[in-house]
Design a protein around this motif. Structure first.
Motif, PDB file in Angstrom:
ATOM      1  N   PHE A   1     -17.952  -6.059  14.437  1.00 56.28           N
ATOM      2  CA  PHE A   1     -17.766  -4.636  14.694  1.00 56.28           C
ATOM      3  C   PHE A   1     -19.034  -3.862  14.345  1.00 56.28           C
ATOM      4  N   ASP A   2     -19.294  -2.840  15.116  1.00 60.92           N
ATOM      5  CA  ASP A   2     -20.356  -1.896  14.808  1.00 60.92           C
ATOM      6  C   ASP A   2     -19.698  -0.579  14.439  1.00 60.92           C
ATOM      7  N   LYS A   3     -19.227   0.143  15.433  1.00 60.18           N
ATOM      8  CA  LYS A   3     -18.467   1.374  15.230  1.00 60.18           C
ATOM      9  C   LYS A   3     -16.998   1.065  15.500  1.00 60.18           C
ATOM     10  N   VAL A   4     -16.113   1.651  14.710  1.00 59.96           N
ATOM     11  CA  VAL A   4     -14.695   1.338  14.859  1.00 59.96           C
ATOM     12  C   VAL A   4     -13.838   2.604  14.913  1.00 59.96           C
ATOM     13  N   GLN A   5     -12.709   2.456  15.570  1.00 57.62           N
ATOM     14  CA  GLN A   5     -11.671   3.475  15.561  1.00 57.62           C
ATOM     15  C   GLN A   5     -10.586   2.973  14.615  1.00 57.62           C
ATOM     16  N   LEU A   6     -10.107   3.848  13.753  1.00 56.78           N
ATOM     17  CA  LEU A   6      -9.105   3.464  12.766  1.00 56.78           C
ATOM     18  C   LEU A   6      -7.744   4.042  13.123  1.00 56.78           C
ATOM     19  N   THR A   7      -6.728   3.361  12.658  1.00 55.92           N
ATOM     20  CA  THR A   7      -5.368   3.872  12.748  1.00 55.92           C
ATOM     21  C   THR A   7      -4.685   3.615  11.411  1.00 55.92           C
ATOM     22  N   LEU A   8      -3.743   4.450  11.092  1.00 50.84           N
ATOM     23  CA  LEU A   8      -3.047   4.383   9.803  1.00 50.84           C
ATOM     24  C   LEU A   8      -1.572   4.141  10.079  1.00 50.84           C
ATOM     25  N   ASP A   9      -0.983   3.201   9.352  1.00 52.91           N
ATOM     26  CA  ASP A   9       0.436   2.901   9.542  1.00 52.91           C
ATOM     27  C   ASP A   9       1.047   2.534   8.205  1.00 52.91           C
ATOM     28  N   ARG A  10       2.353   2.639   8.146  1.00 54.65           N
ATOM     29  CA  ARG A  10       3.076   2.289   6.933  1.00 54.65           C
ATOM     30  C   ARG A  10       4.312   1.505   7.320  1.00 54.65           C
ATOM     31  N   THR A  11       4.620   0.513   6.533  1.00 57.54           N
ATOM     32  CA  THR A  11       5.847  -0.240   6.753  1.00 57.54           C
ATOM     33  C   THR A  11       6.598  -0.320   5.432  1.00 57.54           C
ATOM     34  N   ASN A  12       7.913  -0.317   5.517  1.00 64.95           N
ATOM     35  CA  ASN A  12       8.759  -0.324   4.322  1.00 64.95           C
ATOM     36  C   ASN A  12       9.968  -1.206   4.599  1.00 64.95           C
ATOM     37  N   TRP A  13      10.214  -2.179   3.733  1.00 65.01           N
ATOM     38  CA  TRP A  13      11.417  -2.983   3.846  1.00 65.01           C
ATOM     39  C   TRP A  13      11.883  -3.385   2.469  1.00 65.01           C
ATOM     40  N   LYS A  14      13.045  -3.977   2.387  1.00 62.72           N
ATOM     41  CA  LYS A  14      13.626  -4.403   1.122  1.00 62.72           C
ATOM     42  C   LYS A  14      13.504  -5.918   0.986  1.00 62.72           C
ATOM     43  N   TRP A  15      13.174  -6.362  -0.210  1.00 64.90           N
ATOM     44  CA  TRP A  15      13.191  -7.778  -0.571  1.00 64.90           C
ATOM     45  C   TRP A  15      14.168  -7.870  -1.725  1.00 64.90           C
ATOM     46  N   GLY A  16      15.407  -8.203  -1.405  1.00 62.23           N
ATOM     47  CA  GLY A  16      16.458  -8.116  -2.414  1.00 62.23           C
ATOM     48  C   GLY A  16      16.672  -6.663  -2.776  1.00 62.23           C
ATOM     49  N   LYS A  17      16.492  -6.339  -4.049  1.00 62.25           N
ATOM     50  CA  LYS A  17      16.620  -4.955  -4.494  1.00 62.25           C
ATOM     51  C   LYS A  17      15.283  -4.229  -4.535  1.00 62.25           C
ATOM     52  N   ARG A  18      14.227  -4.949  -4.262  1.00 61.56           N
ATOM     53  CA  ARG A  18      12.878  -4.385  -4.378  1.00 61.56           C
ATOM     54  C   ARG A  18      12.395  -3.807  -3.052  1.00 61.56           C
ATOM     55  N   ASP A  19      11.797  -2.622  -3.124  1.00 59.19           N
ATOM     56  CA  ASP A  19      11.185  -2.010  -1.946  1.00 59.19           C
ATOM     57  C   ASP A  19       9.763  -2.524  -1.784  1.00 59.19           C
ATOM     58  N   ILE A  20       9.421  -2.935  -0.588  1.00 57.36           N
ATOM     59  CA  ILE A  20       8.058  -3.310  -0.243  1.00 57.36           C
ATOM     60  C   ILE A  20       7.561  -2.209   0.692  1.00 57.36           C
ATOM     61  N   ASN A  21       6.546  -1.481   0.279  1.00 58.91           N
ATOM     62  CA  ASN A  21       6.052  -0.340   1.039  1.00 58.91           C
ATOM     63  C   ASN A  21       4.531  -0.461   1.119  1.00 58.91           C
ATOM     64  N   ILE A  22       4.019  -0.740   2.315  1.00 57.58           N
ATOM     65  CA  ILE A  22       2.594  -0.987   2.495  1.00 57.58           C
ATOM     66  C   ILE A  22       1.996   0.098   3.394  1.00 57.58           C
ATOM     67  N   LEU A  23       0.943   0.727   2.894  1.00 55.90           N
ATOM     68  CA  LEU A  23       0.168   1.677   3.686  1.00 55.90           C
ATOM     69  C   LEU A  23      -1.068   0.924   4.167  1.00 55.90           C
ATOM     70  N   MET A  24      -1.250   0.873   5.496  1.00 50.24           N
ATOM     71  CA  MET A  24      -2.255   0.016   6.101  1.00 50.24           C
ATOM     72  C   MET A  24      -3.235   0.827   6.932  1.00 50.24           C
ATOM     73  N   LEU A  25      -4.515   0.593   6.716  1.00 46.58           N
ATOM     74  CA  LEU A  25      -5.566   1.141   7.560  1.00 46.58           C
ATOM     75  C   LEU A  25      -6.061  -0.013   8.422  1.00 46.58           C
ATOM     76  N   ALA A  26      -6.060   0.180   9.726  1.00 46.88           N
ATOM     77  CA  ALA A  26      -6.403  -0.906  10.645  1.00 46.88           C
ATOM     78  C   ALA A  26      -7.458  -0.444  11.641  1.00 46.88           C
ATOM     79  N   ILE A  27      -8.157  -1.414  12.193  1.00 42.78           N
ATOM     80  CA  ILE A  27      -9.149  -1.171  13.237  1.00 42.78           C
ATOM     81  C   ILE A  27      -8.468  -1.370  14.585  1.00 42.78           C
TER      82      ILE A  27
END
Length: 136
Positions: free
Chosen positions: A56-82
């Protein structure tokens, strides 16, 4: 690592059946689990590796978030992607210690992590919110 590459998946159960070795797949599966449990992954280096693989030289970014449960635990990931050829390639991410949406401060921190690794000059354009991006 060869088993993961051969099977083209990060599914350890599938990878454990990839190589002709002289033990049961269950034993090899457990061996793979122990290998990864004892490893430290430098996510900054992983980000740089991803960036360099695609040249990569110059990139366009996008931001996304995903949230799910693993048993009683929340998994919440904020992701910056190209953005690359119609897909998003994760480059920098953070685990949010809560359910629900990220706030502006968390989004800015993620963008600042990208900039600290790659620099502002790598950004060509972005579909991030104007408020979050202009605060950098």
């Amino acid at each position: 690592m060869i088993a993961l590459i051969v099977k083209q998946t990060c599914n350890l159960s599938s990878a454990s059946k990839a190589l002709p070795i002289k033990c049961l797949p269950q034993s090899f599966y457990r061996r793979i689990q122990r290998f990864f449990a004892g490893q430290y992954f430098d996510y900054r280096q992983i980000s740089q590796l991803i960036f360099n693989i695609f040249s990569f030289d110059k990139v366009q970014l996008t931001l996304d978030r995903t949230n799910w449960k693993w048993g009683k635990r929340d998994i919440n990931i904020l992701m910056l992607a190209i953005v690359y050829r119609g897909i998003a390639i994760p480059i920098v991410w953070t685990l949010l210690n809560k359910r629900g949406n990220s706030d502006t401060k968390e989004r800015i921190a993620l963008i600042q992590r990208f900039i600290s690794i790659f620099g502002k000059d790598r950004l060509c354009c972005t579909n991030l919110s104007v408020k979050a991006f202009s605060a950098i």
